[in-house]
Design an enzyme around this catalytic site. Structure first.
Site, PDB file in Angstrom:
ATOM      1  N   HIS A   1       0.823  -1.209   0.000  1.00 15.03           N
ATOM      2  CA  HIS A   1       0.000   0.000   0.000  1.00 15.03           C
ATOM      3  C   HIS A   1       0.859   1.261   0.000  1.00 15.03           C
ATOM      4  CE1 HIS A   1       0.863   0.763   4.290  1.00 15.03           C
ATOM      5  NE2 HIS A   1       0.728  -0.548   4.469  1.00 15.03           N
TER       6      HIS A   1
ATOM      7  N   CYS B   1       2.944  -4.824   6.824  1.00 17.98           N
ATOM      8  CA  CYS B   1       2.675  -4.727   5.385  1.00 17.98           C
ATOM      9  C   CYS B   1       3.887  -4.185   4.632  1.00 17.98           C
ATOM     10  CB  CYS B   1       1.457  -3.839   5.138  1.00 17.98           C
ATOM     11  SG  CYS B   1      -0.093  -4.564   5.727  1.00 17.98           S
TER      12      CYS B   1
END
Length: 488
Positions: free
Chosen positions: A447, A463
């Site tokens: 992301h 992440c």
């Protein structure tokens, strides 16, 4: 008897003394007269005399013993020692064995001036040297002003900086920036100039920012080897991007190869910077006053938009916000029509990706095509010690642009005092930025970020975090099923 002898002795001594004093007088008088006839000065007694100057500049010579004025010399009758010295030097020509006494300030100054003149480093105007035996009076007036009010100056002007060569920008079919030319010279913010091949950094730039480094960052970005933010600084992100650039292009470019970098820029789209005119839409926003740190407060907003025009433009042109401001110190970013300097990063990568490697050790994401060729590389923040990223091989499950973010402290990390599930609105300043590339492992993905300048330098909650523009570029060339391999 004794009185007679004493009287005779005194008389004899007096006669001898008179004879002794008369003899020198007879000897000095002719010589003094001859000296006076020759234009000299008549010196009395033992030759000890003092020199004084009156209000008219006359030299007055006084006998130190008697105080008698021996001579008065007007200025025009004295020897011009400086003129005599210059005439002697002209007659003698250059003296190879000229000696200088370095403990004498005058000799030291003349020696230094002669050395500089011989080396051709400076041009020294002729200066009359100080004469300790003259009155050092100024007998000439400065040159009268000319008709235009200026004074004469026959000395050469200081060398001017060499103007940098202008490279004509070649348009690209998919250029991200339209080449807008300023309508008035004052509207265009100047870049740090190059003088003599060396970059001169504007003092307003933050410490360490250099135009040549920024140009290299733009070149790397054009080829798909992202350096992260264009900020004019060397660092690990630039080093990783340069290695990826050489692998993508098959070249062996070095960060110190100024000629090679300039040639590659010309071949890939021209100058590293371009002009951009701020539009009414840029100035209008919408923008938020500030972005709170607390997730509970974030959830109460309608959208996590940019906070300023400079933040929005910096992200659009892949730049550090402070560097953008430094390049345009006089620009009014809130006024439509203002022309600013921005990074000319060129077109985005468009080749489809079939395989992704998330390198935890290098803090880099690399994307490959079907033939196994590297086509893109991005600096990344991958997990942390508290919340490590996944291991092994996974796959992309879906792609979402401008997504919401669901905060669940029961599954993920806990932020502040927020113990309940929250829905954070979308926007570039949201926790996952403007892109979410979900993996088949729940709650994990690739992301964006609200802090692009921190990519590769901080930690994440497990992440893979990229800059918003790198995540958006990757989102357009991946599809569900593309493998993502995590390596140490």
């Amino acid at each position: 008897m004794f009185r007679t002898i004493f009287t005779l002795s005194a008389l004899a001594a007096g006669l001898l003394s008179s004879s002794a004093m008369a003899a020198p007088t007879e000897d000095i008088a002719p010589r003094s007269a001859r000296a006076a006839d020759a234009g000299g000065v008549l010196v009395a007694q033992n030759g000890d005399f003092d020199v004084y100057y009156d209000a008219r500049g006359n030299r007055v010579i006084v006998d130190a013993e008697t105080g008698q004025v021996l001579a008065i010399q007007p200025p025009q009758t004295r020897f011009d020692r400086r003129a005599l010295r210059r005439e002697r030097l002209r007659n003698l020509g250059p003296v190879e064995d000229d000696r200088y006494y370095l403990d004498d300030p005058e000799d030291a100054a003349r020696l230094r001036r002669r050395q500089l003149e011989e080396e051709g480093l400076i041009v020294i105007p002729p200066v009359d040297e100080y004469d300790p035996y003259s009155d050092n009076s100024v007998e000439a007036f400065p040159e009268a002003p000319r008709d235009d009010g200026s004074y004469g100056n026959d000395f050469p002007e200081a060398p001017q900086p060499i103007k940098p060569r202008t490279v004509k920008r070649q348009p690209l079919d998919e250029a991200s920036i339209e080449p807008v030319e300023p309508t008035a010279p004052g509207d265009q913010a100047a870049l740090p100039p190059k003088i003599g091949g060396k970059t001169v950094t504007d003092p307003s730039l933050s410490l360490g920012a250099r135009q040549d480094v920024a140009a290299l960052q733009v070149l790397l970005d054009r080829a798909g080897a992202s350096p992260g933010v264009v900020d004019g600084r060397f660092g690990s992100n630039v080093d990783k991007a340069l290695a990826a650039y050489n692998e993508i292009t098959g070249s062996n470019l070095r960060s110190t190869d100024v000629v090679g970098i300039q040639a590659a820029l010309e071949q890939s789209g021209g100058d590293a910077f371009a002009s951009y005119s701020i539009t009414p839409e840029d100035a209008a926003g919408p923008y938020v006053a500030s972005v709170p740190e607390d997730y509970g407060q974030k959830a109460q907003l309608d959208r996590l938009s940019y906070t300023s025009v400079t933040e929005a433009l910096a992200e659009r042109f892949h730049m550090d916000e402070n560097y953008l401001k430094a390049l345009n110190p006089e620009a009014n970013f809130n006024r439509p029509g203002t022309i600013i300097k921005v990074a000319n990063f060129g077109r985005l990568v468009a080749e489809p990706v079939t395989r992704i490697i998330a390198d935890k050790g290098k803090k880099q994401v690399r994307a490959y095509d079907a033939s196994g060729k590297l086509i893109a590389a991005y600096p990344a923040t991958i997990g942390s010690a508290d919340t490590p990223s996944p291991t092994g091989t996974h796959a992309v499950s879906r792609v979402a642009l401008d997504p919401n973010y669901t905060y669940n402290p029961n599954i993920n990390f806990k932020q502040g005092e927020n113990n309940s599930i929250l829905t954070i609105p979308p926007g570039p300043n949201g926790p996952v930025g403007s892109v979410w590339i979900a993996l088949d492992k729940p709650t994990y993905g690739i992301h964006g970020t609200p802090d692009p300048s921190k990519i590769g330098k901080t930690e994440s909650h497990g992440c893979v975090r990229l800059t918003n523009w790198d995540a958006r570029e990757l989102a357009k060339i991946v599809s569900p099923g593309v493998t993502v391999e995590f390596i140490e």
